[in-house]
Enzyme design. Structure first.
Site, mmCIF file in Angstrom:
data_model
loop_
_atom_site.group_PDB
_atom_site.id
_atom_site.type_symbol
_atom_site.label_atom_id
_atom_site.label_comp_id
_atom_site.label_asym_id
_atom_site.label_seq_id
_atom_site.Cartn_x
_atom_site.Cartn_y
_atom_site.Cartn_z
ATOM 1 N N LYS A 83 0.868 -1.193 0.000
ATOM 2 C CA LYS A 83 0.000 0.000 0.000
ATOM 3 C C LYS A 83 0.892 1.226 0.000
ATOM 4 O O LYS A 83 1.864 1.300 0.766
ATOM 5 C CB LYS A 83 -0.916 -0.017 1.229
ATOM 6 N N SER B 216 -10.223 0.011 6.602
ATOM 7 C CA SER B 216 -9.555 0.084 5.300
ATOM 8 C C SER B 216 -8.912 -1.196 4.794
ATOM 9 O O SER B 216 -8.549 -1.267 3.619
ATOM 10 C CB SER B 216 -8.491 1.172 5.319
ATOM 11 N N SER C 42 -9.805 2.101 2.336
ATOM 12 C CA SER C 42 -8.880 2.780 1.460
ATOM 13 C C SER C 42 -7.863 1.864 0.774
ATOM 14 O O SER C 42 -7.332 2.223 -0.278
ATOM 15 C CB SER C 42 -8.132 3.868 2.242
HETATM 16 N N1 GLN Z 1 -13.268 4.297 5.505
HETATM 17 C C1 GLN Z 1 -12.789 4.787 6.742
HETATM 18 C C2 GLN Z 1 -12.510 6.262 6.649
HETATM 19 O O1 GLN Z 1 -12.707 6.810 5.624
HETATM 20 C C3 GLN Z 1 -11.574 4.021 7.183
HETATM 21 C C4 GLN Z 1 -10.324 4.449 6.539
HETATM 22 C C5 GLN Z 1 -9.142 3.660 7.011
HETATM 23 O O2 GLN Z 1 -9.272 2.671 7.717
HETATM 24 N N2 GLN Z 1 -7.964 4.142 6.661
HETATM 25 O O3 GLN Z 1 -12.114 6.861 7.593
#
Ligand code: GLN
Length: 460
Positions: A66, A165, A141
């Site tokens: 990532k 994410s 993400s």
């Molecule tokens: N979808 C969640 C957010 O937008 C989690 C993002 C993440 O875990 N980095 O905050």
């Protein structure tokens, strides 16, 4: 997992992965490729094997990284224009550990800029397509990593999970994803999102592969004071007879009927595999999302304040003086969602609203943790969906940020409490879209979850 040895060449494993990455280029899993370095590393490993030297537990295994993990191989962008051309001066501890065991990074995978989002539509470089239905989002993400594993480009990929994410894109693409207990893997060298819930984990195709990668990454790191002493063991524990609570609060209103059915079917498999399953309600869970969207932006606002056009990355050409240097750099370098979180975060932290929002949210967070603690006196693990519905169409949730935030309703409570949580494939909808089931436990019981998932794997 295929590991290089006398008969399997690391160079062949890496070439195969690079070829597949090219074949599936359209899905946009990767922001950048690491072709030359990957092949060079593979050659080194093959030479070591030929000389009969020790090569490590992940020798020659290609993986996707990532693009918020720092590593001097290529640039680390966090999918933001702010870091578009940022050569990392250090290597993340997690990367150091897996590469010390011989794993080879073939490319940097796509994400929502700064990991803010649930679809990769917030990436400065454009979104990743879903592995099963390319007209739909990958989830986010860590969408690029999830799709790279689902398409079979790599057998594992690293992700970060602050509020879902890893788990949500895993569920959208039908692969395994783990968000470990907070502090299991060092956060050193990973672009910070919300420091009190940031966790480092991985994607893979089965429980054993997840276990191996986590065993390699887990453990104390002097560079991250929140890391725990290593509790991870090489082998999964025996878990037959454990009691699992099916969270009724996340099985009713607002949950797609096919998703709920997939999770119920998974519960039936758990019973077949020798586990007890009983419904449980945890009313505090309904406050999880509201708490998260106060605490998390507050931490985001603090963490992103370092991007001021002076110390890191982008510096706007339009700047006339110090104030406009900050303004123009941030205006150009951040995506709209990043800006939204900075604004919300600074608002809830401002002196007039601190008590009403931030402090209140932290108190509610403690009550949420207490509710989990009580529940785990009666249950060993909890089961629920990962997200309310399967992967959605591009653009469906970009107009109204609140509908995107709703994606996280089932994955943020565990993050706020620092609990381990895994996303496992639980069948598909009639249209073939993957459904994910989520298993969570009290802190430190990560491997119990993997053992349970493996028992279900072995049924089929
Ligand atoms: N979808 C969640 C957010 O937008 C989690 C993002 C993440 O875990 N980095 O905050």
């Amino acid at each position: 997992m295929r590991i290089a040895n006398q008969t399997t060449k690391a160079v062949d494993l890496v070439r195969e992965a690079l070829d597949k990455a090219k074949k599936f280029e359209d899905y946009h899993c990767f922001i950048s490729m690491n072709e030359a370095r990957a092949l060079e590393k593979a050659r080194e490993i093959d030479e070591k094997i030929a000389r009969g030297e020790e090569v490590g537990r992940l020798a020659g295994v290609p993986y996707a990284l990532k693009d918020n993990y720092l590593s001097p191989d290529g640039v680390t962008t966090a999918a933001a224009k702010m870091l578009d051309n940022f050569p990392a001066p250090i290597t993340a501890t997690a990367v150091k550990r897996i590469e010390a065991e011989g794993a080879i990074m073939i490319g940097r995978s796509n994400l929502d800029a700064y990991a803010h989002g649930s679809s990769t539509e917030n990436s400065y470089f454009g979104p990743t397509k879903n592995a099963v239905d390319p007209t739909r989002v990958a989830g986010g993400s860590s969408g690029g990593s999830a799709v790279a594993v689902a398409l079979g480009i790599v057998e594992f990929a690293l992700g970060s999970d602050t509020g879902g994410s890893i788990r949500q894109p895993a569920s959208y693409n039908g692969v395994y994803g783990i968000k470990p207990t907070y502090g299991t893997v060092s956060r050193y060298g990973v672009v910070a999102m919300a420091s009190s819930t940031d966790t480092m984990g991985c994607f893979a195709q089965n429980a054993d592969d997840v276990n191996l990668v986590m065993d390699v990454m887990a453990g104390k790191d002097a560079k991250d004071s929140t890391t725990l002493e290593k509790f991870w063991q090489p082998n999964l524990p025996e878990t037959k007879g454990k009691k699992i609570g099916l969270i009724s609060d996340f099985m009713g209103d607002g949950v797609d009927a096919e998703v709920a059915q997939g999770v119920k079917d998974y519960a039936a498999k758990l019973q077949k595999a020798g586990y007890e399953v009983e419904e449980v309600s945890i009313p505090m869970l309904k406050y999880g999302l509201a708490i998260y969207y106060i605490v998390q932006p507050a931490e985001v606002a603090s963490n992103l304040s370092r991007y001021d056009g002076v110390r890191y990355g982008l510096r706007s050409e339009k700047a006339q003086d110090l104030d406009s240097l900050y303004q123009e750099t941030r205006n150009e370098g951040f995506m709209p969602e990043n800006k939204r979180r900075i604004l919300i975060g600074n608002y809830v932290l401002s002196s007039g609203y601190f008590d009403a929002y931030y402090l209140k949210a932290q108190k509610a967070r403690t009550l949420l943790i207490d509710a989990y603690r009580k529940t785990f006196e009666k249950f060993d693990a909890l089961l629920c969906p990962v997200a309310p519905a399967p992967a959605f169409k591009f653009g469906e949730k970009t107009e109204d940020p609140l509908t995107m935030y709703m994606e996280d309703v089932m994955s943020v409570p565990q993050s706020l409490a620092g609990l381990p949580s895994i996303s496992v494939p639980a069948g598909t909808t009639k249209n073939g879209l993957p459904i994910g089931a989520q298993l969570s436990a009290w802190r430190g019981n990560d491997q119990m979850l993997l053992s349970i998932a493996k028992a279900v794997e072995e049924l089929s």
